[in-house]
Each structure stands twice: as C-alpha cells, then as structure tokens.
Scaffold this motif. Sequence first.
Motif, PDB file in Angstrom:
ATOM      1  N   ASN A 191      51.474  32.752  51.676  1.00 32.22           N
ATOM      2  CA  ASN A 191      51.852  34.153  51.554  1.00 32.22           C
ATOM      3  C   ASN A 191      52.618  34.695  52.751  1.00 32.22           C
ATOM      4  OD1 ASN A 191      51.708  36.139  49.545  1.00 32.22           O
ATOM      5  ND2 ASN A 191      50.370  37.352  50.845  1.00 32.22           N
TER       6      ASN A 191
ATOM      7  N   GLU B  12      50.432  42.031  48.894  1.00 31.94           N
ATOM      8  CA  GLU B  12      50.121  41.029  49.903  1.00 31.94           C
ATOM      9  C   GLU B  12      51.106  41.010  51.071  1.00 31.94           C
ATOM     10  OE1 GLU B  12      47.348  39.622  49.738  1.00 31.94           O
ATOM     11  OE2 GLU B  12      46.809  40.064  47.666  1.00 31.94           O
TER      12      GLU B  12
ATOM     13  N   LYS C  30      54.177  30.993  42.669  1.00 34.16           N
ATOM     14  CA  LYS C  30      52.807  30.986  43.214  1.00 34.16           C
ATOM     15  C   LYS C  30      52.594  29.777  44.111  1.00 34.16           C
ATOM     16  CE  LYS C  30      50.323  34.487  41.417  1.00 34.16           C
ATOM     17  NZ  LYS C  30      49.496  35.407  42.216  1.00 34.16           N
TER      18      LYS C  30
ATOM     19  N   GLN D  64      45.767  31.823  38.645  1.00 33.99           N
ATOM     20  CA  GLN D  64      46.447  33.084  38.314  1.00 33.99           C
ATOM     21  C   GLN D  64      47.862  32.833  37.803  1.00 33.99           C
ATOM     22  OE1 GLN D  64      45.970  36.246  41.367  1.00 33.99           O
ATOM     23  NE2 GLN D  64      44.499  34.864  42.283  1.00 33.99           N
TER      24      GLN D  64
ATOM     25  N   HIS E 176      51.771  29.853  48.753  1.00 36.62           N
ATOM     26  CA  HIS E 176      50.351  29.590  49.018  1.00 36.62           C
ATOM     27  C   HIS E 176      49.861  30.304  50.284  1.00 36.62           C
ATOM     28  CE1 HIS E 176      48.437  27.124  46.079  1.00 36.62           C
ATOM     29  NE2 HIS E 176      49.465  26.268  46.017  1.00 36.62           N
TER      30      HIS E 176
ATOM     31  N   THR F  48      51.987  41.620  43.170  1.00 40.11           N
ATOM     32  CA  THR F  48      51.388  40.787  44.206  1.00 40.11           C
ATOM     33  C   THR F  48      52.178  40.889  45.502  1.00 40.11           C
ATOM     34  OG1 THR F  48      50.635  39.246  42.510  1.00 40.11           O
ATOM     35  CG2 THR F  48      50.626  38.449  44.770  1.00 40.11           C
TER      36      THR F  48
ATOM     37  N   ASP G 141      41.674  31.086  41.634  1.00 35.66           N
ATOM     38  CA  ASP G 141      42.563  30.879  42.782  1.00 35.66           C
ATOM     39  C   ASP G 141      44.016  31.165  42.376  1.00 35.66           C
ATOM     40  OD1 ASP G 141      43.445  28.677  41.348  1.00 35.66           O
ATOM     41  OD2 ASP G 141      42.309  27.219  42.529  1.00 35.66           O
ATOM     42  N   ALA G 142      44.936  31.015  43.348  1.00 29.53           N
ATOM     43  CA  ALA G 142      46.348  31.378  43.121  1.00 29.53           C
ATOM     44  C   ALA G 142      46.965  30.560  41.994  1.00 29.53           C
ATOM     45  CB  ALA G 142      47.141  31.194  44.415  1.00 29.53           C
ATOM     46  N   ASP G 143      46.659  29.260  41.936  1.00 29.08           N
ATOM     47  CA  ASP G 143      47.226  28.415  40.887  1.00 29.08           C
ATOM     48  C   ASP G 143      46.750  28.854  39.500  1.00 29.08           C
ATOM     49  OD1 ASP G 143      48.596  26.944  42.724  1.00 29.08           O
ATOM     50  OD2 ASP G 143      47.136  25.321  42.840  1.00 29.08           O
TER      51      ASP G 143
ATOM     52  N   SER H  95      42.048  36.315  45.882  1.00 33.04           N
ATOM     53  CA  SER H  95      43.339  36.774  45.368  1.00 33.04           C
ATOM     54  C   SER H  95      44.503  35.913  45.827  1.00 33.04           C
ATOM     55  CB  SER H  95      43.581  38.222  45.761  1.00 33.04           C
ATOM     56  OG  SER H  95      44.799  38.659  45.258  1.00 33.04           O
ATOM     57  N   LEU H  96      44.639  35.733  47.136  1.00 27.71           N
ATOM     58  CA  LEU H  96      45.640  34.817  47.664  1.00 27.71           C
ATOM     59  C   LEU H  96      45.196  34.404  49.059  1.00 27.71           C
ATOM     60  CD1 LEU H  96      49.193  36.209  46.811  1.00 27.71           C
ATOM     61  CD2 LEU H  96      48.287  33.974  46.192  1.00 27.71           C
TER      62      LEU H  96
END
Length: 498
Positions: A454, A321, A448, A111, A452, A317, A107-109, A76-77
């Motif tokens: 978070n 997160e 995003k 998404q 990275h 998100t 991956d995050a990118d 997810s992240l």
Amino acid sequence: METQEGEDRTPLLKESQPGTDHMPHFHCNLYTCAVPACCSARYNLALLAFFGFFLLYALRVNLSVALVDMVEPNISLAKNTTSNVCPEHSSTINVPRNTTGEKYSWDADTQGWILGSFFYGYIITQIPGGYIASKIGGKLLLGFGIFGTSVFTLLTPLAANLGVGYLIAVRALEGLGEGVTFPAMHSMWSSWAPPLERSKLLSISYAGAQLGTVVSLPLSGLICYYMNWVYVFYIFGALGVLWFFFWMWLVSDTPETHRSISQAEREYILSSLKDQLSTQKSVPWRPILESLPLWAIVVAHFSYNWTFYTLLTLLPTYMKEILRFDAQENGFLSALPYFGCWLCIILSGQIADYLREKQNLSTVCVRKCFTLIGMIGPAVFLVAAGFIGCNYALAVAFVTISTTLGGFCTSGYSINHLDIAPSYAGILLGITNSFATIPGMVGPVIAKNLTHNNTVGEWQTVFYIAASINLFGAIFFALFASGEVQDWAVSGYHLHRN
C-alpha cells in the motif's frame, strides 16, 4: 444493388439530399419535421433506461464501499510505514455511529476476488444477451436482467454470513443478470433511435450508470455510517425490484408495438431507419468476426474499461488507505469523478449530434475525435494523480478530470456499434463487452496484488498500467474505426452474395 466501397452509408445529412438510394427522402411534413422530443415515446424510453442503468450501477458498486465496513480493520490492507506517508486528513473521530454490522477477516487477495467475481458472471451472458435480444427484443431481457440482479443483491448479506464462497457465487449471479442489459438496450435503440439522435438518446440512457455511481458511493457510505452495511444491499435491491414493474408497464420493444406513441413519431422513427436495418433472419457471424471496425471497438472498449473498472472498484480503498479520508468523506470524494463523467456524457451526446447534423462532420470523424479525447485525456491526468504526494485537492482534481474526460467515449466508440451495424448492434455490443469485461475480472485482482504494501509507488504502477492501455486503445480505434453501415449489416448483402 451493392453499395460502392467507401460510400458513406450513414444517414448524416443525406436526409436533405434528394436522389440518394439508401436513405429515405425527408421532406418537411407531419411525420418528419414536427416530432418534438418533449414527452415523446423515444425520450420516455431514454428516461426509463436512465433510471434502470442508475440502479444497475448502484447495485454494482455498492459493495466497493460496503466492503470497507465489512472487513476487520486490521485485515483491510497490510500497512507499513510508507502507507502512513500522508497525515490523517479528517478532523472528525473516525468511529462509525453504528457498529452492529458483521465483520469478516478477509485479506487483500480475498477482497480482490470478491470485487472481481461479479465479472465472471457478467462476461458469460454478453453475446447470448445480444443474440436473444435480436430475436425476442430487449424489453424482457433488460427488465429481468435488472430484476434478477436486484434479487441477488437482497441476498448478499445472507451469502456473506454463509461464507466467502457463497458471496462470490452471489456476486457472479448478479453479473449474469447485468450481462444482458447493455446488449439488450443497444438492440432496443436499433429500432428506436433515429440516426441523427443516436448520440443524444444513448448518452441520456447510459448516463444513468454514472449518476448511479455518483449517488451510490456517498449514499452507501452514509448508510454504513449511520445504519449498518446490510441496508446498503436491502435499500438498492428493493429499488431495483420497484423499477422493474414500471419498466414492464411503460415500455415496448419497437415503435410499432408501443401503445401510446403518436402516429407522427412512429412514422418519423420508421422512415429515418429505412434501409438501415436488415431483414435477414440469420446472423452473419463470419463477416462480423472478420470486421476490422468491430475489432477497433473491441480494443477501445477493453482499454477504456481497464481504467474505469480499476478506479470503480478500488477508488474507495485508495482514498482511505493512501489519502486517508474517513468513510463519510471517502464516499463523497469517490463519487466526485463520476459526477463529472455524468455531466460530460450528457453534454458530449448533445455536442456530437450537433456536430454531425449542423456542422456537417462525418460520423467517423466525430466518433474518433471523441474517443481520442475520452481516452488520452484520462491517461494523462491519471498518471499525474500518482505524482502529487499528499496534496489532497490536486489528487481529487486529477482523478476527477481523468474520469470526467472519459465521458466523451460514450459518444465515441461506445455507440459506434449502431453506426456500423444497426440490426446487429446488440450482438456487436455483446462481443465487445465480453472482451471489455476481462479488465473487470483481472484489473482489481492485479491492482490488489500490486498494492500489497500500500505504498504511493505501488499505486503509481497501477495508474501507469491503466494509462498505457488507454493510450494504445485510443490509437488503435483512430486508425481502424468506421462510421459507415457495413455491407454485411444490410439485407442486400445476403441477396447479392447468393
């Protein structure tokens, strides 16, 4: 005869001033003073449009919540120690009741690209949508736009199974369908909305977008929790198809072609719009593109949407997160800011028209004031939201206040197209919304990439960028906006030029 420069062409208060050249004289008669709003054709149109935009935004944002459930938890992240700076907020065990939904290792990118792909289709049909609506009317365009979006939403689970490329393509096709909707609606209101009721009617119809977000975010969370994420797309897609049939049956492009409108209401609307509309067949593209008031709307629209789209796609998100709410709470708390915005849109529309009609405030004054409140207010509270650490209540409160105040913009720059060029409002909205869609394409991707690891610091950067862009847009609009019908937007301009 060409109007003198600086003369206010807006109909404000001029209905009651006999002797003005460019507005009809409004005397109290059957057609102008006794047309109740209740059950009227124009308010029925506003209500149906409200439900249409409700579903439109439900279809747009449901992926933001479903994506949290579609992605494998460890993908997810990327997490590090600072992303756990806030303790787990939920006291419940964070295990979905239903775990049958397919999981994907995006991956995050990836998404970010999935969330942004919608806007690559959305931007393409903005100006063509406005142009086509000005030629054939907005009814069919808006109806089939939402119908197409609904059908592609129903195909989303299949596309996700086939691969991320298919999902991105389907989301882009949804964007193509939605891209025509706002220009088509603006084009319809140019024929349906009496000038002194514009703020009310447009705020009612477009408020559906906010309520769609309010309902869709928590409801999507509940569907994911108790059923399966695929039903998020099936349920909302089916409702969109159902709405389409009601729209096609009950709505007409203009008061003249409406089957059940009263004669009094028809005359009231047509007389109020007299001398506001152009009979010119060709579109004056060059004067439109050289119009500074139009570019003031472009800058304001772009700036506002940067904040709006960044929060719309990434708030779930952020809640999960950073503030560490579970999926159920996430949906409800993500929706809270948009509930506030919905209330603000409805109220500000009433207030704006009250100030114009009863308090004698000029159109440009109301539009500028509402835009300043709706852009500077959110910027201040958005920055503040990044500095309250793990204070959940304050974080939710600040983000809610920020988004709520943004609702003032609906009676600010958002309907200013109809003030400066009613005949070309759909085309103008297509132009401004094309620029305003760019934040939807790049905002989530940039956000995003900035988050990275978070960390709270990374999210503060995201909020800083959004607030700075908002501030610039507000100042630019305040300096260069207009509330008057522009010379190039009325029939006499073309005759005079020739």
